[in-house]
Design a protein around this motif. Structure first.
Motif, mmCIF file in Angstrom:
data_model
loop_
_atom_site.group_PDB
_atom_site.id
_atom_site.type_symbol
_atom_site.label_atom_id
_atom_site.label_comp_id
_atom_site.label_asym_id
_atom_site.label_seq_id
_atom_site.Cartn_x
_atom_site.Cartn_y
_atom_site.Cartn_z
ATOM 1 N N LYS A 107 0.517 4.218 -2.884
ATOM 2 C CA LYS A 107 0.587 4.539 -1.463
ATOM 3 C C LYS A 107 -0.680 4.092 -0.739
ATOM 4 O O LYS A 107 -0.638 3.586 0.376
ATOM 5 C CB LYS A 107 0.771 6.040 -1.280
ATOM 6 N N PHE A 108 -1.824 4.324 -1.398
ATOM 7 C CA PHE A 108 -3.117 3.951 -0.813
ATOM 8 C C PHE A 108 -3.196 2.445 -0.600
ATOM 9 O O PHE A 108 -3.679 1.962 0.432
ATOM 10 C CB PHE A 108 -4.236 4.445 -1.738
ATOM 11 N N ALA A 109 -2.649 1.658 -1.583
ATOM 12 C CA ALA A 109 -2.690 0.203 -1.468
ATOM 13 C C ALA A 109 -1.812 -0.289 -0.324
ATOM 14 O O ALA A 109 -2.107 -1.316 0.314
ATOM 15 C CB ALA A 109 -2.254 -0.435 -2.786
ATOM 16 N N LYS A 110 -0.736 0.448 -0.036
ATOM 17 C CA LYS A 110 0.195 0.024 0.998
ATOM 18 C C LYS A 110 -0.179 0.573 2.372
ATOM 19 O O LYS A 110 0.430 0.205 3.372
ATOM 20 C CB LYS A 110 1.608 0.488 0.647
ATOM 21 N N SER A 111 -1.177 1.497 2.408
ATOM 22 C CA SER A 111 -1.507 2.151 3.676
ATOM 23 C C SER A 111 -2.016 1.159 4.706
ATOM 24 O O SER A 111 -1.694 1.245 5.882
ATOM 25 C CB SER A 111 -2.544 3.251 3.457
ATOM 26 N N LYS A 112 -2.823 0.261 4.288
ATOM 27 C CA LYS A 112 -3.296 -0.809 5.155
ATOM 28 C C LYS A 112 -3.934 -1.877 4.276
ATOM 29 O O LYS A 112 -4.086 -1.693 3.061
ATOM 30 C CB LYS A 112 -4.282 -0.308 6.197
ATOM 31 N N LYS A 113 -4.316 -2.966 4.911
ATOM 32 C CA LYS A 113 -4.891 -4.062 4.134
ATOM 33 C C LYS A 113 -6.206 -3.627 3.494
ATOM 34 O O LYS A 113 -7.072 -3.054 4.147
ATOM 35 C CB LYS A 113 -5.112 -5.272 5.037
ATOM 36 N N SER A 114 -6.311 -3.916 2.219
ATOM 37 C CA SER A 114 -7.491 -3.471 1.468
ATOM 38 C C SER A 114 -8.730 -4.289 1.867
ATOM 39 O O SER A 114 -8.699 -5.525 1.815
ATOM 40 C CB SER A 114 -7.265 -3.617 -0.035
ATOM 41 N N PRO A 115 -9.834 -3.619 2.263
ATOM 42 C CA PRO A 115 -11.062 -4.362 2.610
ATOM 43 C C PRO A 115 -11.780 -4.917 1.382
ATOM 44 O O PRO A 115 -12.669 -5.744 1.512
ATOM 45 C CB PRO A 115 -11.909 -3.306 3.320
ATOM 46 N N ILE A 116 -11.396 -4.460 0.207
ATOM 47 C CA ILE A 116 -12.051 -4.939 -1.026
ATOM 48 C C ILE A 116 -11.135 -5.865 -1.817
ATOM 49 O O ILE A 116 -11.457 -6.269 -2.934
ATOM 50 C CB ILE A 116 -12.475 -3.750 -1.929
#
Length: 809
Positions: free
Chosen positions: A715-724
């Motif tokens: 869910k965290f990965a899909k929440s928004k584009k990953s800055p890392i």
């Protein structure tokens, strides 16, 4: 009134005595009762070294210490000590009991412990001090039936214990620390009714007793053996009785003196009539007889001298001496004497006798005659060692120089060898005969630090006591004379100047001292702390600087101490380092004194970490914020305010959720919240403290992986584009041994990281496809290194072709 013979001990453990000093207390010839006695000190040649009126109490005894100091034992038990020039040094008392009962008789003696004093009081009790330099008074047990002064008494030293042998009529007692033991001399004449005099030998091995019947008993000091008994035919108690014995002699004798009669009693008796009143002084190898106009030595004739000079002697040494005399006359008899000596094969013995006899003779001409004879005999010996002859010549040159009347130290050769050169040099230095002492050191080639340098140091210490000369001239004279002499410490000379009250001279002398470690302690002692601090800093020795700073701290008030350090940045810096580890409160005072707000802020921050109570910690941090603001350090002030904000946030969470977060850093707090599923609070902390996105994503990703919360991670990965990026997702899953979850994120990884992602999950085909697609020779090589030649042959060929193509481009 002549109260004491002069004795001259050395510094040996077992004292060696020779007469080179005399002291007498002379009563004025005027009948006036107000006339004071005169204390006079003479050398052995009669030179007056000191003379001054005696202004103290009645004196019972005079004596010399092992260091050439004069002891004056008064009637009230006070002992005054003077040097040989009559300068007062110190005094001590023999105890209250002696003061109350007064001194009847006293003796000065020498033992392995040093110079001692023994006293018989008016109460017929004996008080003893074995060493006046380490005064420990001992009252010996009472003697049965003793009323008043004893008939006679003496001090013995046996088995390193000091005892008193005391006679009361015919009864004889030995007094030690715990007991009074009656003893009986073996074979004492039954005609004796009382023992009226006794004498102990120089070595404390022999004892002589004189009885009222005129018999002289001689035996061992332990009263176990009798040597002999002599009837002197004189019943009058003698004025003096001393032993006359050469070391290793088999003929011990006792010298007894009446008014003007001298009797030498031993195997034979010899009587001598004296022209004047004299005093006898026992020595190592003879007896000195000192009168008002002469000074003589009485001793047993040495066997070497007796063999050579005896009339009609045929001893090897006598024949060699005659041979040399005839040789000097150019007579053929010289050859006859030499032949006779050679025929007996005793030429070596003849040379030895002449050398030995030269040492016993006091006349230089006789010495030369014997040494020339020995040198003459050596010419006819091929293997005779030269050392004894050379050593004797050297010894006699030294002895003749100190026997001169201007020096007045009439040593015998036996005494000189017992004394040692070092002690003789000490005696010359004590008499301020510095040029002679230096010449002897150079002649004997004594190591500089033991010889010339030591003499010069004593000279300098004496020089600084001359108050009539100005400081500049003395300092210049000392520096010119000493120069670069080895082994001389200017600090010791400066210390002597300071003891004499010449502080400025001491400071000038310290300028010549090259070792700061020697300068600084004396400067501190002289209360020149500023100069001491400067010298310590110049030395570069931090321990020395700390020593001075500690001294200043103890001696000055706090304000002056801090002001002194402000003028010495090096010392201030070192003291701050010390306070950081040892005295935190002092460090705070230092910063306050200097208005150093930046360091004060740092101090409050460090202090806050040691507080366990939150309110106290917040109070210290607030003080730090105030100090940083004064120092205009906005960054430090802001960071400290955020630390306070974090602490309050942690306290609220502790109270609400029961989590032990207080004291954790921001990153640790975020990690703890995320692992405990307090995502809402973590998000709030993230926003309040403006945590960078990349850091927050890394923290959350790591926390979710550690707790295996893969669903929440997805869910965290899909929440928004990953800055890392998404490669970290792959890596944390692989790290947690979950390749299945890792494969979900490979497709999202950026093209330049896909090869690495496929390799992480072990997908060689996917890694090869990604590398070929990017046509990167480096990535193709990386995949090739992971392939096996046996199982991945087709893939290897494909990759090799792709690498060749990429290389051509």
């Amino acid at each position: 009134m002549f109260l004491s013979p002069s004795v001259y001990p050395s510094l040996h453990l077992f004292p060696f005595i020779t007469i080179s000093l005399s002291a007498l207390l002379r009563q004025s010839q005027r009948p006036s009762s107000s006339a004071r006695p005169q204390l006079e000190i003479y050398s052995s040649s009669g030179t007056n070294m000191a003379s001054f009126p005696w202004k103290s109490g009645p004196v019972r005894q005079l004596g010399w210490t092992v260091c050439d100091d004069l002891l004056c034992i008064q009637e009230d038990g006070t002992v005054l000590i003077y040097d040989l020039f009559g300068a007062f040094k110190r005094h001590f008392s023999m105890g209250n009991e002696v003061v109350q009962n007064q001194v009847l008789e006293a003796k000065v003696f020498h033992s392995p412990y040093g110079t001692g004093v023994a006293i018989v009081t008016g109460a017929s009790r004996v008080t003893l001090a074995t060493n006046i330099d380490d005064l420990k008074l001992r009252r010996l047990p009472d003697v049965p039936g003793l009323q008043g002064a004893p008939s006679c008494w003496a001090v013995l030293t046996q088995d390193r214990q000091t005892k008193v042998l005391l006679a009361n009529g015919t009864d004889l007692y030995i007094l030690d620390n715990t007991s009074c033991t009656p003893v009986t001399p073996p074979g004492l004449s039954p005609q004796a009714c009382s023992i009226v005099n006794m004498a102990v030998s120089f070595s404390y091995k022999y004892l002589a007793l004189f009885t009222d019947s005129g018999h002289l008993w001689m035996g061992s000091a332990n009263l176990k053996d009798k040597l002999s008994e002599v009837d002197t035919k004189v019943r009058t108690p003698p004025k003096q009785m001393v032993w006359c014995r050469r070391p290793k002699s088999q003929q011990p004798s006792v010298v007894i003196m009446w008014d003007r009669l001298l009797l030498v009693a031993g195997e034979h008796q010899h009587k001598y009539t004296l022209d004047e009143d004299c005093v006898c002084v026992a020595e190592l190898d003879g007896v000195r007889i000192v009168g008002g106009s002469r000074h003589e030595l009485l001793q047993e004739v040495p066997s070497a001298c007796q063999d050579i000079f005896k009339i009609a002697s045929m001893a090897p040494g006598a024949l060699l001496l005659e041979a040399h005399k005839e040789y000097e006359k150019s007579s053929q008899k010289a050859d006859e004497y030499l032949r006779e000596i050679k025929e007996q094969s005793v030429l070596g013995e003849a040379v030895r006798q002449c050398v030995e006899a030269a040492g016993y003779e006091h006349e230089p001409e006789t010495q030369k005659t014997l040494l020339r004879a020995a040198s003459f005999g050596k010419c006819f010996l091929s293997n005779y060692p030269p050392e004894p002859f050379v050593s004797m010549c050297r010894d006699l040159k030294v002895l003749n120089s100190v026997r001169d009347y201007t020096v007045g130290i009439p040593l015998t050769h036996t005494q000189y060898k017992q004394m040692t050169v070092q002690v003789l040099i000490d005696r010359l230095v004590y008499r301020k005969l510095y040029p002679l002492a230096i010449e002897i050191c150079r002649y004997l080639k004594t190591p500089e630090y033991q010889g010339v340098s030591r003499v010069l140091k004593h000279w300098a210490c004496c020089k600084v006591q001359q108050k009539e000369e100005p400081d500049e001239s003395i300092a210049h004279a000392v520096s010119m004379k000493l120069g670069e002499a080895a082994g001389i410490s200017y600090s010791e000379i400066a210390a002597r100047a300071y003891e004499c009250g010449r502080t400025e001279l001491a400071i000038k002398l310290l300028e010549f001292e090259p070792r700061s470690g020697e300068q600084v302690p004396l400067l501190l002692k002289m209360k020149r702390s500023q100069l001491a601090l400067s010298k310590a800093i110049e030395s570069g020795d931090t321990d020395l600087v700390y020593t001075v700073v500690t001294y200043l701290k103890n001696e000055m008030n706090r304000g002056d101490f801090f002001m002194t350090l402000r003028n010495q940045p090096v010392a201030l810096s070192l003291y701050r380092q010390f306070c950081k580890h040892q005295e935190q409160d002092t460090l705070k005072d230092l910063f306050n004194q200097d208005d150093d707000h930046q360091e004060l802020g740092n101090f409050y921050v460090k202090a806050s970490y040691k507080e366990k109570r939150l309110e106290a910690r917040l109070s210290l941090l607030q003080s730090a914020v105030d100090e940083y603001n004064k120092a205009k350090n906005e960054f430090a002030a802001k960071a400290t305010e955020e630390e306070m904000k974090l602490l309050r946030f942690q306290r609220r969470l502790d109270e609400e959720k029961g989590e032990a977060l207080l004291g954790l850093s921001l990153q640790e707090t975020l990690h703890a919240l995320l692992t405990s599923n307090f995502h809402k609070q973590a998000e709030q902390l993230y926003r309040d403290f403006r945590v960078p996105d990349k850091r927050y994503w890394w923290l959350k990703l790591t926390a979710l992986a550690e707790k295996d919360d893969w669903e929440e991670m997805e869910k965290f990965a899909k929440s928004k584009k990953s800055p890392i990026g998404y490669l970290p997702f792959v890596e944390v899953c692989v790290k947690q041994h979950n390749k299945y979850e890792a494969k979900k994120y490979v497709s999202k990884v950026a093209p330049e990281q896909k090869v690495k992602a496929h390799l992480a999950i072990g997908d060689l085909e996917g890694a090869a496809e990604a590398a070929i697609e990017r046509r990167s020779e480096g990535e193709i090589s990386t995949v090739l290194s992971r392939c096996s030649p046996t199982t991945d042959r087709a893939l290897l060929e494909r990759l090799n072709r792709a690498r060749s193509t990429a290389a051509k481009k």
